[in-house]
Design an enzyme around this catalytic site. Structure first.
Site, PDB file in Angstrom:
ATOM      1  N   GLU A 188      -1.424   3.107  -0.181  1.00 15.23           N
ATOM      2  CA  GLU A 188      -1.534   3.229   1.279  1.00 15.23           C
ATOM      3  C   GLU A 188      -1.308   1.861   1.919  1.00 15.23           C
ATOM      4  O   GLU A 188      -1.814   0.853   1.446  1.00 15.23           O
ATOM      5  CB  GLU A 188      -2.924   3.802   1.602  1.00 15.23           C
ATOM      6  CG  GLU A 188      -3.260   3.944   3.062  1.00 15.23           C
ATOM      7  CD  GLU A 188      -2.428   4.966   3.818  1.00 15.23           C
ATOM      8  OE1 GLU A 188      -1.197   4.826   3.842  1.00 15.23           O
ATOM      9  OE2 GLU A 188      -3.030   5.892   4.410  1.00 15.23           O
ATOM     10  N   ASP A 189      -0.572   1.844   2.998  1.00 15.82           N
ATOM     11  CA  ASP A 189      -0.271   0.583   3.668  1.00 15.82           C
ATOM     12  C   ASP A 189      -1.523  -0.044   4.280  1.00 15.82           C
ATOM     13  O   ASP A 189      -1.761  -1.236   4.149  1.00 15.82           O
ATOM     14  CB  ASP A 189       0.804   0.781   4.753  1.00 15.82           C
ATOM     15  CG  ASP A 189       0.495   1.938   5.704  1.00 15.82           C
ATOM     16  OD1 ASP A 189      -0.563   2.596   5.548  1.00 15.82           O
ATOM     17  OD2 ASP A 189       1.307   2.193   6.608  1.00 15.82           O
ATOM     18  N   ASP A 210      -7.367   1.841   8.542  1.00 14.06           N
ATOM     19  CA  ASP A 210      -7.852   1.443   9.867  1.00 14.06           C
ATOM     20  C   ASP A 210      -9.213   2.127  10.061  1.00 14.06           C
ATOM     21  O   ASP A 210     -10.240   1.608   9.653  1.00 14.06           O
ATOM     22  CB  ASP A 210      -6.798   1.859  10.892  1.00 14.06           C
ATOM     23  CG  ASP A 210      -7.151   1.467  12.321  1.00 14.06           C
ATOM     24  OD1 ASP A 210      -8.177   0.813  12.530  1.00 14.06           O
ATOM     25  OD2 ASP A 210      -6.392   1.823  13.235  1.00 14.06           O
ATOM     26  N   LYS A 244      -8.957  -2.969   7.549  1.00 17.90           N
ATOM     27  CA  LYS A 244      -9.620  -3.526   8.731  1.00 17.90           C
ATOM     28  C   LYS A 244     -11.110  -3.205   8.624  1.00 17.90           C
ATOM     29  O   LYS A 244     -11.553  -2.135   9.054  1.00 17.90           O
ATOM     30  CB  LYS A 244      -9.054  -2.892  10.006  1.00 17.90           C
ATOM     31  CG  LYS A 244      -7.598  -3.253  10.306  1.00 17.90           C
ATOM     32  CD  LYS A 244      -7.117  -2.562  11.580  1.00 17.90           C
ATOM     33  CE  LYS A 244      -5.669  -2.820  11.886  1.00 17.90           C
ATOM     34  NZ  LYS A 244      -5.128  -1.909  12.932  1.00 17.90           N
ATOM     35  N   PHE A 301      -3.843  -4.661  15.902  1.00 21.86           N
ATOM     36  CA  PHE A 301      -2.701  -3.869  15.470  1.00 21.86           C
ATOM     37  C   PHE A 301      -1.652  -4.775  14.805  1.00 21.86           C
ATOM     38  O   PHE A 301      -1.353  -5.853  15.308  1.00 21.86           O
ATOM     39  CB  PHE A 301      -2.080  -3.138  16.659  1.00 21.86           C
ATOM     40  CG  PHE A 301      -1.195  -2.010  16.245  1.00 21.86           C
ATOM     41  CD1 PHE A 301      -1.728  -0.823  15.773  1.00 21.86           C
ATOM     42  CD2 PHE A 301       0.183  -2.148  16.300  1.00 21.86           C
ATOM     43  CE1 PHE A 301      -0.905   0.218  15.374  1.00 21.86           C
ATOM     44  CE2 PHE A 301       1.018  -1.121  15.906  1.00 21.86           C
ATOM     45  CZ  PHE A 301       0.474   0.069  15.440  1.00 21.86           C
ATOM     46  N   VAL A 302      -1.129  -4.312  13.677  1.00 18.37           N
ATOM     47  CA  VAL A 302      -0.118  -5.090  12.958  1.00 18.37           C
ATOM     48  C   VAL A 302       1.140  -4.250  12.709  1.00 18.37           C
ATOM     49  O   VAL A 302       1.072  -3.017  12.660  1.00 18.37           O
ATOM     50  CB  VAL A 302      -0.662  -5.617  11.604  1.00 18.37           C
ATOM     51  CG1 VAL A 302      -1.693  -6.706  11.815  1.00 18.37           C
ATOM     52  CG2 VAL A 302      -1.232  -4.483  10.752  1.00 18.37           C
ATOM     53  N   ASP A 350       4.705   0.277  11.487  1.00 21.96           N
ATOM     54  CA  ASP A 350       5.470   0.375  12.731  1.00 21.96           C
ATOM     55  C   ASP A 350       4.589   0.408  13.967  1.00 21.96           C
ATOM     56  O   ASP A 350       3.395   0.696  13.897  1.00 21.96           O
ATOM     57  CB  ASP A 350       6.298   1.667  12.732  1.00 21.96           C
ATOM     58  CG  ASP A 350       5.424   2.895  12.994  1.00 21.96           C
ATOM     59  OD1 ASP A 350       4.427   3.078  12.268  1.00 21.96           O
ATOM     60  OD2 ASP A 350       5.716   3.647  13.943  1.00 21.96           O
ATOM     61  N   ARG A 404       9.199  -1.551  11.160  1.00 22.71           N
ATOM     62  CA  ARG A 404       9.008  -1.316   9.722  1.00 22.71           C
ATOM     63  C   ARG A 404       9.859  -2.236   8.866  1.00 22.71           C
ATOM     64  O   ARG A 404       9.497  -2.566   7.740  1.00 22.71           O
ATOM     65  CB  ARG A 404       9.368   0.135   9.357  1.00 22.71           C
ATOM     66  CG  ARG A 404       8.467   1.184   9.983  1.00 22.71           C
ATOM     67  CD  ARG A 404       8.664   2.525   9.283  1.00 22.71           C
ATOM     68  NE  ARG A 404       8.133   3.643  10.042  1.00 22.71           N
ATOM     69  CZ  ARG A 404       6.849   3.998  10.059  1.00 22.71           C
ATOM     70  NH1 ARG A 404       5.959   3.311   9.359  1.00 22.71           N
ATOM     71  NH2 ARG A 404       6.462   5.035  10.770  1.00 22.71           N
TER      72      ARG A 404
HETATM   73  P1  IMP Z   1      -6.570   5.540   9.612  1.00 23.25           P
HETATM   74  O1  IMP Z   1      -6.595   7.012   9.308  1.00 23.25           O
HETATM   75  O2  IMP Z   1      -7.196   5.250  10.945  1.00 23.25           O
HETATM   76  O3  IMP Z   1      -7.191   4.719   8.503  1.00 23.25           O
HETATM   77  O4  IMP Z   1      -5.061   5.077   9.753  1.00 23.25           O
HETATM   78  C1  IMP Z   1      -4.077   5.810   9.155  1.00 23.25           C
HETATM   79  C2  IMP Z   1      -2.682   5.322   9.344  1.00 23.25           C
HETATM   80  O5  IMP Z   1      -2.486   4.792  10.645  1.00 23.25           O
HETATM   81  C3  IMP Z   1      -2.263   4.225   8.407  1.00 23.25           C
HETATM   82  O6  IMP Z   1      -1.890   4.698   7.157  1.00 23.25           O
HETATM   83  C4  IMP Z   1      -1.082   3.634   9.164  1.00 23.25           C
HETATM   84  O7  IMP Z   1       0.086   4.359   8.881  1.00 23.25           O
HETATM   85  C5  IMP Z   1      -1.501   3.786  10.607  1.00 23.25           C
HETATM   86  N1  IMP Z   1      -2.053   2.515  11.112  1.00 23.25           N
HETATM   87  C6  IMP Z   1      -3.340   2.141  11.186  1.00 23.25           C
HETATM   88  N2  IMP Z   1      -3.487   0.894  11.674  1.00 23.25           N
HETATM   89  C7  IMP Z   1      -2.229   0.452  11.919  1.00 23.25           C
HETATM   90  C8  IMP Z   1      -1.694  -0.812  12.394  1.00 23.25           C
HETATM   91  O8  IMP Z   1      -2.398  -1.801  12.701  1.00 23.25           O
HETATM   92  N3  IMP Z   1      -0.334  -0.864  12.476  1.00 23.25           N
HETATM   93  C9  IMP Z   1       0.485   0.169  12.157  1.00 23.25           C
HETATM   94  N4  IMP Z   1       0.032   1.338  11.682  1.00 23.25           N
HETATM   95  C10 IMP Z   1      -1.313   1.475  11.553  1.00 23.25           C
HETATM   96 MG    MG Z   2      -0.067   4.955   6.258  1.00 19.51          MG
END
Ligand code: IMP
Ligand code: MG
Length: 179
Positions: A103-104, A107, A135, A156-157, A163, A169
């Site tokens: 996973e990238d 958040d 994070k 945000f990154v 993206d 990307r």
């Molecule tokens: P989460 O479910 O809130 O943990 O986030 C899920 C997805 O949101 C990640 O796998 C990313 O693809 C996208 N995401 C979360 N934070 C960022 C960010 O800072 N930049 C770009 N994409 C993000």
């Molecule tokens: Mg992702």
């Protein structure tokens, strides 16, 4: 002078260099290689954001492994919507396999929090997390992340696969939002 870039309406500044990212990914790969020797793990990379990370991580592991991609994305703009789509594109039987989720970024953690139980239902031998960015100030759930790249502030990154509304990307470095 640091190179500020603009994507749509937002400005971003350099945050993690290509060299720093690759050095960290090499370390993660070496750790996975050591832990999964002869286990033929399946790398389950979460699209779209993980496509570049997954490519580098897989090449950093010199063992037999499979790589497959799934889609779960539920993220629009710069704030998570909290709704999760179905698991799309899973084409490998994960029963009794050692699965490494690639996973990238984590958040809020909502995506993985909802996905991991689904994955458990598929009967894998083990599930491990390989996550490039975390994070800590945003995450709402607790995860065991044996392979973690960087803990980053709650900003945000973009870049290296990540993206902002479709753009960024293909940037080689990771950039952070200028607030
Ligand atoms: P989460 O479910 O809130 O943990 O986030 C899920 C997805 O949101 C990640 O796998 C990313 O693809 C996208 N995401 C979360 N934070 C960022 C960010 O800072 N930049 C770009 N994409 C993000
Ligand atoms: Mg992702």
């Amino acid at each position: 002078m640091q190179k500020i870039i603009t994507l749509h309406d937002l400005r971003f500044e350099p945050y993690l260099t290509k060299a720093a990212i690759l050095a960290q990914v090499q370390k993660m790969g070496a750790a996975i290689q050591k832990d999964f020797q002869d286990k033929k793990p399946v790398f389950l990379a979460v699209l779209n954001g993980s496509f570049i990370f997954a490519a580098d991580l897989a090449r950093a592991c010199e063992i037999d492994l499979e790589t497959t991609f799934i889609k779960l994305s539920s993220y629009h703009g710069t704030a998570s919507t909290g709704e999760i789509k179905e698991v799309i594109g899973l084409d490998v039987d994960l029963k009794n396999r050692h699965v490494v989720i690639v996973e990238d970024i984590i958040d809020s953690g909502q995506t993985l929090y909802e996905f991991i139980p689904k994955l458990e239902g598929m009967g894998p031998a083990s599930i491990s997390l390989a996550v490039l960015l975390l994070k800590p100030d945003a995450v709402k759930y607790e995860f065991d992340i044996p392979y973690l790249g960087f803990e980053i502030p709650n900003k945000f990154v973009v870049g290296y696969g990540l993206d902002y509304n479709g753009l960024g990307r293909n940037l080689e470095e990771i950039y952070q939002l200028v607030e």
